[in-house]
Design a protein around this motif. Structure first.
Motif, PDB file in Angstrom:
ATOM      1  N   THR A 199       0.851  -1.189   0.000  1.00 25.46           N
ATOM      2  CA  THR A 199       0.000   0.000   0.000  1.00 25.46           C
ATOM      3  C   THR A 199       0.884   1.235   0.000  1.00 25.46           C
ATOM      4  O   THR A 199       1.777   1.360   0.845  1.00 25.46           O
ATOM      5  CB  THR A 199      -0.922   0.020   1.235  1.00 25.46           C
ATOM      6  OG1 THR A 199      -1.761  -1.143   1.218  1.00 25.46           O
ATOM      7  CG2 THR A 199      -1.793   1.268   1.237  1.00 25.46           C
ATOM      8  N   LEU A 200       0.664   2.133  -0.959  1.00 28.52           N
ATOM      9  CA  LEU A 200       1.511   3.306  -1.138  1.00 28.52           C
ATOM     10  C   LEU A 200       0.655   4.548  -1.334  1.00 28.52           C
ATOM     11  O   LEU A 200      -0.519   4.470  -1.721  1.00 28.52           O
ATOM     12  CB  LEU A 200       2.417   3.116  -2.357  1.00 28.52           C
ATOM     13  CG  LEU A 200       3.280   1.845  -2.378  1.00 28.52           C
ATOM     14  CD1 LEU A 200       3.752   1.564  -3.789  1.00 28.52           C
ATOM     15  CD2 LEU A 200       4.465   2.002  -1.433  1.00 28.52           C
ATOM     16  N   THR A 201       1.242   5.703  -1.073  1.00 23.63           N
ATOM     17  CA  THR A 201       0.554   6.965  -1.295  1.00 23.63           C
ATOM     18  C   THR A 201       1.481   7.936  -2.028  1.00 23.63           C
ATOM     19  O   THR A 201       2.702   7.801  -1.983  1.00 23.63           O
ATOM     20  CB  THR A 201       0.108   7.611   0.034  1.00 23.63           C
ATOM     21  OG1 THR A 201       1.266   7.820   0.865  1.00 23.63           O
ATOM     22  CG2 THR A 201      -0.893   6.724   0.759  1.00 23.63           C
ATOM     23  N   GLY A 255      -5.683   4.169  -3.077  1.00 23.25           N
ATOM     24  CA  GLY A 255      -6.941   3.468  -3.258  1.00 23.25           C
ATOM     25  C   GLY A 255      -7.112   2.820  -4.624  1.00 23.25           C
ATOM     26  O   GLY A 255      -8.053   2.053  -4.832  1.00 23.25           O
ATOM     27  N   LEU A 256      -6.224   3.116  -5.561  1.00 22.13           N
ATOM     28  CA  LEU A 256      -6.269   2.512  -6.893  1.00 22.13           C
ATOM     29  C   LEU A 256      -5.431   1.249  -6.907  1.00 22.13           C
ATOM     30  O   LEU A 256      -4.305   1.229  -6.421  1.00 22.13           O
ATOM     31  CB  LEU A 256      -5.740   3.502  -7.934  1.00 22.13           C
ATOM     32  CG  LEU A 256      -5.691   3.018  -9.387  1.00 22.13           C
ATOM     33  CD1 LEU A 256      -7.101   2.814  -9.930  1.00 22.13           C
ATOM     34  CD2 LEU A 256      -4.941   4.022 -10.257  1.00 22.13           C
ATOM     35  N   ARG A 257      -5.974   0.187  -7.486  1.00 21.08           N
ATOM     36  CA  ARG A 257      -5.267  -1.092  -7.560  1.00 21.08           C
ATOM     37  C   ARG A 257      -4.476  -1.160  -8.855  1.00 21.08           C
ATOM     38  O   ARG A 257      -5.049  -1.143  -9.946  1.00 21.08           O
ATOM     39  CB  ARG A 257      -6.262  -2.245  -7.467  1.00 21.08           C
ATOM     40  CG  ARG A 257      -6.988  -2.309  -6.127  1.00 21.08           C
ATOM     41  CD  ARG A 257      -8.247  -3.156  -6.236  1.00 21.08           C
ATOM     42  NE  ARG A 257      -7.969  -4.535  -6.539  1.00 21.08           N
ATOM     43  CZ  ARG A 257      -8.020  -5.539  -5.659  1.00 21.08           C
ATOM     44  NH1 ARG A 257      -8.332  -5.280  -4.404  1.00 21.08           N
ATOM     45  NH2 ARG A 257      -7.776  -6.771  -6.019  1.00 21.08           N
ATOM     46  N   VAL A 258      -3.152  -1.215  -8.726  1.00 21.95           N
ATOM     47  CA  VAL A 258      -2.256  -1.230  -9.877  1.00 21.95           C
ATOM     48  C   VAL A 258      -1.369  -2.474  -9.797  1.00 21.95           C
ATOM     49  O   VAL A 258      -0.857  -2.817  -8.723  1.00 21.95           O
ATOM     50  CB  VAL A 258      -1.368   0.029  -9.918  1.00 21.95           C
ATOM     51  CG1 VAL A 258      -0.379  -0.037 -11.072  1.00 21.95           C
ATOM     52  CG2 VAL A 258      -2.235   1.284 -10.025  1.00 21.95           C
ATOM     53  N   ASP A 294      -5.445  -3.347 -12.185  1.00 24.70           N
ATOM     54  CA  ASP A 294      -5.639  -4.704 -11.678  1.00 24.70           C
ATOM     55  C   ASP A 294      -6.957  -5.301 -12.164  1.00 24.70           C
ATOM     56  O   ASP A 294      -7.124  -6.501 -12.170  1.00 24.70           O
ATOM     57  CB  ASP A 294      -5.619  -4.678 -10.141  1.00 24.70           C
ATOM     58  CG  ASP A 294      -5.842  -6.042  -9.527  1.00 24.70           C
ATOM     59  OD1 ASP A 294      -5.105  -6.978  -9.897  1.00 24.70           O
ATOM     60  OD2 ASP A 294      -6.758  -6.178  -8.690  1.00 24.70           O
ATOM     61  N   ARG A 295      -7.890  -4.469 -12.593  1.00 23.90           N
ATOM     62  CA  ARG A 295      -9.248  -4.921 -12.905  1.00 23.90           C
ATOM     63  C   ARG A 295      -9.392  -5.371 -14.361  1.00 23.90           C
ATOM     64  O   ARG A 295      -9.168  -4.599 -15.281  1.00 23.90           O
ATOM     65  CB  ARG A 295     -10.248  -3.806 -12.618  1.00 23.90           C
ATOM     66  CG  ARG A 295     -11.701  -4.213 -12.810  1.00 23.90           C
ATOM     67  CD  ARG A 295     -12.644  -3.057 -12.517  1.00 23.90           C
ATOM     68  NE  ARG A 295     -14.024  -3.500 -12.561  1.00 23.90           N
ATOM     69  CZ  ARG A 295     -14.741  -3.592 -13.681  1.00 23.90           C
ATOM     70  NH1 ARG A 295     -14.184  -3.256 -14.838  1.00 23.90           N
ATOM     71  NH2 ARG A 295     -15.994  -4.004 -13.638  1.00 23.90           N
ATOM     72  N   CYS A 296      -9.803  -6.630 -14.545  1.00 25.49           N
ATOM     73  CA  CYS A 296     -10.145  -7.113 -15.879  1.00 25.49           C
ATOM     74  C   CYS A 296     -11.464  -6.468 -16.290  1.00 25.49           C
ATOM     75  O   CYS A 296     -12.442  -6.526 -15.530  1.00 25.49           O
ATOM     76  CB  CYS A 296     -10.287  -8.634 -15.884  1.00 25.49           C
ATOM     77  SG  CYS A 296     -10.868  -9.309 -17.465  1.00 25.49           S
ATOM     78  N   PRO A 297     -11.538  -5.850 -17.466  1.00 24.11           N
ATOM     79  CA  PRO A 297     -12.763  -5.160 -17.864  1.00 24.11           C
ATOM     80  C   PRO A 297     -13.944  -6.081 -18.158  1.00 24.11           C
ATOM     81  O   PRO A 297     -15.059  -5.609 -18.357  1.00 24.11           O
ATOM     82  CB  PRO A 297     -12.328  -4.390 -19.124  1.00 24.11           C
ATOM     83  CG  PRO A 297     -11.151  -5.132 -19.643  1.00 24.11           C
ATOM     84  CD  PRO A 297     -10.446  -5.672 -18.445  1.00 24.11           C
ATOM     85  N   HIS A 298     -13.723  -7.378 -18.195  1.00 27.07           N
ATOM     86  CA  HIS A 298     -14.815  -8.309 -18.491  1.00 27.07           C
ATOM     87  C   HIS A 298     -15.759  -8.464 -17.294  1.00 27.07           C
ATOM     88  O   HIS A 298     -16.914  -8.066 -17.343  1.00 27.07           O
ATOM     89  CB  HIS A 298     -14.256  -9.677 -18.906  1.00 27.07           C
ATOM     90  CG  HIS A 298     -15.300 -10.704 -19.155  1.00 27.07           C
ATOM     91  ND1 HIS A 298     -15.269 -11.954 -18.556  1.00 27.07           N
ATOM     92  CD2 HIS A 298     -16.422 -10.682 -19.918  1.00 27.07           C
ATOM     93  CE1 HIS A 298     -16.315 -12.647 -18.956  1.00 27.07           C
ATOM     94  NE2 HIS A 298     -17.026 -11.901 -19.784  1.00 27.07           N
TER      95      HIS A 298
END
Length: 266
Positions: A157-159, A186-189, A203-207
């Motif tokens: 977790t980073l800021t 708060g963004l998942r990378v 990190d999020r698959c668009p499907h």
């Protein structure tokens, strides 16, 4: 994705749910047999088993809630399924607990409403268990992947301010084929190391919203673990469906033995 509520890699939630399930099954059986056989000791046991089911369910729910908040990918089919899992199991515990309203306050003898509420609660709990099993076996929530020659699951977790460059790893922290999940404001990378160097992408698959950090990285291609969509780890372009949209990529560079990421704006 690796459970946040775990001991040495072993998730606590599936370890604890066995207790409320066992108590939830035993309570209506003990109450039913006790009433049929006019066996006060047995229906008294049923009362205590019902109480243990509710308490055990709430205790088991604590690590489950932690994983719901910290592990389940947001805005995904798993998130919706986990919400139903939570609600259905709470309803099951409420039904089992409601059975106490129909018991005799002195003898603890169960009324018809007690037994009906407990059996309905057991049926609802079974539905909740089916949802939980789907979360584990289909969405791989709580699964701690091990990569041959590439170490274990990594997360940080980073800021940082938008546009600022921050350090996210040492150059030798990841091996080729390994990924690291970064929570940046708060963004998942996903930080990934391919044969051609480091890259970073959503990190999020668009499907269906699956976690790409939980997938497989090979030959510069990341594969979603849920439905097999594939993306170029450097450009984010779709190389195989069912996903139709590409994933967002971010600027990452390796300088002086450190890997640095430009914090996304917003």
């Amino acid at each position: 994705m690796r459970s946040a509520a775990q001991i040495k890699g072993h998730p606590l939630h599936p370890m604890l749910v066995a207790f409320p399930i066992a108590f939830g099954v035993a309570a209506p059986v003990a109450d039913s047999v006790g009433v049929i056989g006019e066996w006060a000791t047995l229906w008294s046991a049923g009362a205590y088993l019902a109480t243990a089911a509710v308490i055990g369910g709430l205790v088991a729910g604590v690590p489950g809630l932690i994983d719901y908040v910290l592990v389940v990918p947001p805005n995904s089919s798993a998130s919706r399924r986990a919400t139903w899992h939570l609600g259905v199991n709470l309803a099951a515990l409420a039904l089992i607990g409601a059975g106490w309203a129909f018991r005799h306050p002195d003898t603890l003898q169960p009324g018809t409403g007690t037994i009906v509420a407990e059996f309905v609660g057991l049926a609802v709990m079974t539905a909740g268990g089916w949802l939980g099993g789907t979360l584990v076996f289909r969405n791989q929530i709580g699964v701690d992947h091990r990569y041959a020659g590439a170490g274990k699951w990594k997360e940080a977790t980073l800021t940082g301010k938008g546009g600022e460059t921050i350090e996210v790893a040492s150059a030798d922290e990841l091996k080729v084929g390994q990924m690291k999940l970064l929570h940046v404001n708060g963004l998942r990378v996903v930080l990934a190391r391919t044969e051609s160097g480091y890259s970073a992408f959503d990190d999020r698959c668009p499907h269906r919203g699956g976690s790409l950090a939980d997938g497989v990285l090979a030959c510069g291609t990341v594969t979603c673990p849920w439905h097999g969509s594939q993306f170029d780890a450097r450009t984010g372009a779709v190389t195989a469906g069912p996903a139709e949209q590409s994933v967002q990529t971010y600027h990452v560079e390796e300088v002086g033995g450190r890997v640095r990421l430009v914090v996304p704006a917003g």
